[in-house]
Structures are given as C-alpha cells and as structure tokens.
Design an enzyme around this catalytic site. Sequence first.
Site, PDB file in Angstrom:
ATOM      1  N   ASP A  82       0.825  -1.216   0.000  1.00 55.97           N
ATOM      2  CA  ASP A  82       0.000   0.000   0.000  1.00 55.97           C
ATOM      3  C   ASP A  82       0.852   1.256   0.000  1.00 55.97           C
ATOM      4  O   ASP A  82       2.039   1.230   0.336  1.00 55.97           O
ATOM      5  CB  ASP A  82      -0.935   0.020   1.220  1.00 55.97           C
ATOM      6  CG  ASP A  82      -0.183   0.098   2.557  1.00 55.97           C
ATOM      7  OD1 ASP A  82       0.818  -0.630   2.699  1.00 55.97           O
ATOM      8  OD2 ASP A  82      -0.591   0.884   3.433  1.00 55.97           O
ATOM      9  N   GLU A 177       0.147  -1.303   5.601  1.00 56.25           N
ATOM     10  CA  GLU A 177       1.202  -0.945   6.548  1.00 56.25           C
ATOM     11  C   GLU A 177       1.073   0.521   6.963  1.00 56.25           C
ATOM     12  O   GLU A 177       1.273   0.882   8.118  1.00 56.25           O
ATOM     13  CB  GLU A 177       2.587  -1.170   5.920  1.00 56.25           C
ATOM     14  CG  GLU A 177       3.750  -1.057   6.897  1.00 56.25           C
ATOM     15  CD  GLU A 177       4.400   0.324   6.963  1.00 56.25           C
ATOM     16  OE1 GLU A 177       5.325   0.511   7.748  1.00 56.25           O
ATOM     17  OE2 GLU A 177       3.968   1.240   6.213  1.00 56.25           O
TER      18      GLU A 177
HETATM   19 ZN   LIG Z   1       7.014   2.070   4.068  1.00 63.31          ZN
END
Ligand SMILES: [Zn+2]
Length: 411
Positions: A82, A177
């Site tokens: 992401d 993340e």
């Molecule tokens: Zn990163």
Amino acid sequence: MAASVTDRFLRYVVIDTQSNASSPTQPSTEKQKNLGRLLVEELLEIGISDAHLDEHGYVHATIPANTPKNNVPVICFCAHMDTAPDFSGTNVKPQIVRSYQGGDIRLPGDPNQVIRVADHPVLNDLIGHDIVTSDGTTLLGADDKAGIAEIVAAAEFLTKNPDIKHGTIRILFTTDEEIGRGVDKVDLKKLGADFGYTMDGETAGTIEDETFSADAVEIAIKGVAIHPGFAYGKMENAIRIAGAIIDRLPKDMAPETTKGREGFIHPTGVSGVMEKANLSFIIRDFTEDGLKHKEALLENITKEVMKNYPGSTYTFTVKEQYRNMKVVLDRHPEIVEYAIEAIRRAGMEPVRGSIRGGTDGSRLSFMGLPCPNIFAGGHAFHSPLEFVSSQDMEKAVKTIVELTKLWEERA
Ligand SMILES: [Zn+2]
C-alpha cells in the site's frame, strides 16, 4: 539485473494501492489486490510455484533451499504494497532523470513541485544515477514498491543462478502498513520463518534496528458547569483547563523541536465544552524509561493545573501502542550484524539508523519474528517529491542476495 528492478518498479507504481484508515475491511482498499495479483503472476513466471494471494490480500511465496546444509535458517523478506493516505496515488506518471547531473529537479506535472538539493542533500550522492520521480501531481510510491521490486528482482536473480547456495527464503508482501494494520493478519506459523528483514528504509547502506516505543494518553476532564450569568466564583470551564494543560507542555519536547534519539509529547486531539473536555496525546521515546518519564511529566502538569480547579476532576489513561524492536533484536545480534556485512559486501559503507516511528518489523519482532529494516533507496516518502535512484535499488537487490549467501555460508 539493472533493467529488471527498475522495470518492475515502474510497473508497480502505476497501480494505485492507497490504503484507507477509515475503512474497516482487510485489506482496507480492494485495489491493493490488483498489485498483489500482478506480483503473484510475476513470481510464478520466475518459477516460484507456490506464489499466491491469501484471503487477507497478502502475497506469499517461497524460494526453496538449494543447499545441502540442513541448519540454514529460514529468512523472510517483507515489503508493503500500500501507499500512504497522505497524498494521492492515483494515476502515477513516473519520470526518469537519466544520469542526473546535479541541481534541483523540477517536476513536469506541477511547476511548484521542486526537489531541491538544499532540502535533500542526499542528491549530492546521486550524481550519475538514474532518478525516478512522479510528475509532481501524485506521490511516487517508492515507499514501499521499491522494496517489493527489489525482493522480486533478488528472487529472480537467485532462481536464475542456482550456483548461489541459500536456505529457504520466504517472501511476504503485506497490505495496509501505512495505516498501522500491516501485520494484523500475518500467520507466523504459516510463514514458518526464523526471522525477517523489511525492505522499507531510505538511504542506500542504512540498516535500522530501532524504532520508537509508543504510547497514547487520553486525559478526560470534568469541569463545573453553570449559567455564565451566575458563574462568579463557581464555574470551572473544562475548555480553559484543557488549554492550561496544553500551554504548560514543555516546548523542547515536541515533534517540531526534537530529532535523532529524542522523544516527544505530542497533542493530537482536543475536544470540549464547558462541562467536559478530552485531550489526546501520543508519547514517543526510544526507551521505556523515557516513555514513563514523559507520561509522569504530563500527569504532573495535569495535577498542577487541576489544583486551581478544586471542583473539577480528571482521568489519565495510558494505552500501549508499540515498543522499540531493539529489545528483541539485541537478543539475536547476528541478524543485524549479517545485514551490516551484506551491505558492505554489496559495496556500501553501512550506516545504523533509528526510525522515528514504527514499522511492520517492530510489530513482527514482538510477535516472535525478529525483523530489522533495510534500506529500499527511496526519499521524501508520502509526498509528491518522492524519488528513488535505480542504482540504489540495484544495491538493495545485491544486499538481499549477499545476505542469503552469508546465512548459508556461516551455517
Ligand atoms: Zn514504508
């Protein structure tokens, strides 16, 4: 190898994978799976036959061991798919400045976006490199598609060069993340690795084995509410109490006044009416002691302020967020030492760094998978000025290859 890592990177950045903290689903955005599916395809093409996308959107793959030694540890290489919600990742148009000759880089899609040497002195080390940027209207996504491209390129290199002996290598590409949910669904049993490395750092040659330790604090204040016309000597306005606490925070302990290994007390939210007010804080430090000290300081300030408001009360709630992974990594010093040696073998002077934040690796470390962070080469993360050098990505590929060799050699 050279063409391969940059070509892969350019294919990945044009796929929008922005995560979304307000979405309750996993992954938070369905579009992250578009990159996941492409990565599975490419890994299968390389010949990694177990590559697959799981129900949570993670990509898993295994490079089988090719060494006769049976005591080589299983290493996981991890990167996230992401991109940050801070800046648009839709319609990324990567640009390449070939053989960069120094000077500021003006981005063609928005003349106001200039990568200045003054702000990014690392550019001085990149003379002669091919530098990839966005066109200035989106972020680039080097965080962390550079890490992904490097791991896939290293996987290709290892499968094409079977004379390089290594143990079992697991590949893990996570979602979300950037919104702190990267490893929520990671199944360490299924992963079956002894330890891991995230490829998610910045400058070439850097290895990070430290993150902040992090807590959140909520202060809930109850004041004394009364009609303002009859308030003399009676009203204790919770809004004023909250303001007095904020006003007394030490100025030299803020994100904007600290750097390096200094921690901070950072107010992140305030809401209130006369009757009650709530203050939200995040507390950051590299040591547990430093964290506790800052929390005690904040509570003392609160107590002091409350003395002037005898009719009012407060509650002070500390919530643990994450801890410095160094505590875990120090128990297995060779994990970082070998990474330092691999960086050296790949032709760089290793630099040890501390992350003023958390990573997937800090949470993985405490879940039982020690996991320091190796550079991926990108700079100016989460902004339209993000850039990465092709040559630095190649150095990261080399570092991964050297690291797998080293663990086999020394087993
Ligand atoms: Zn990163």
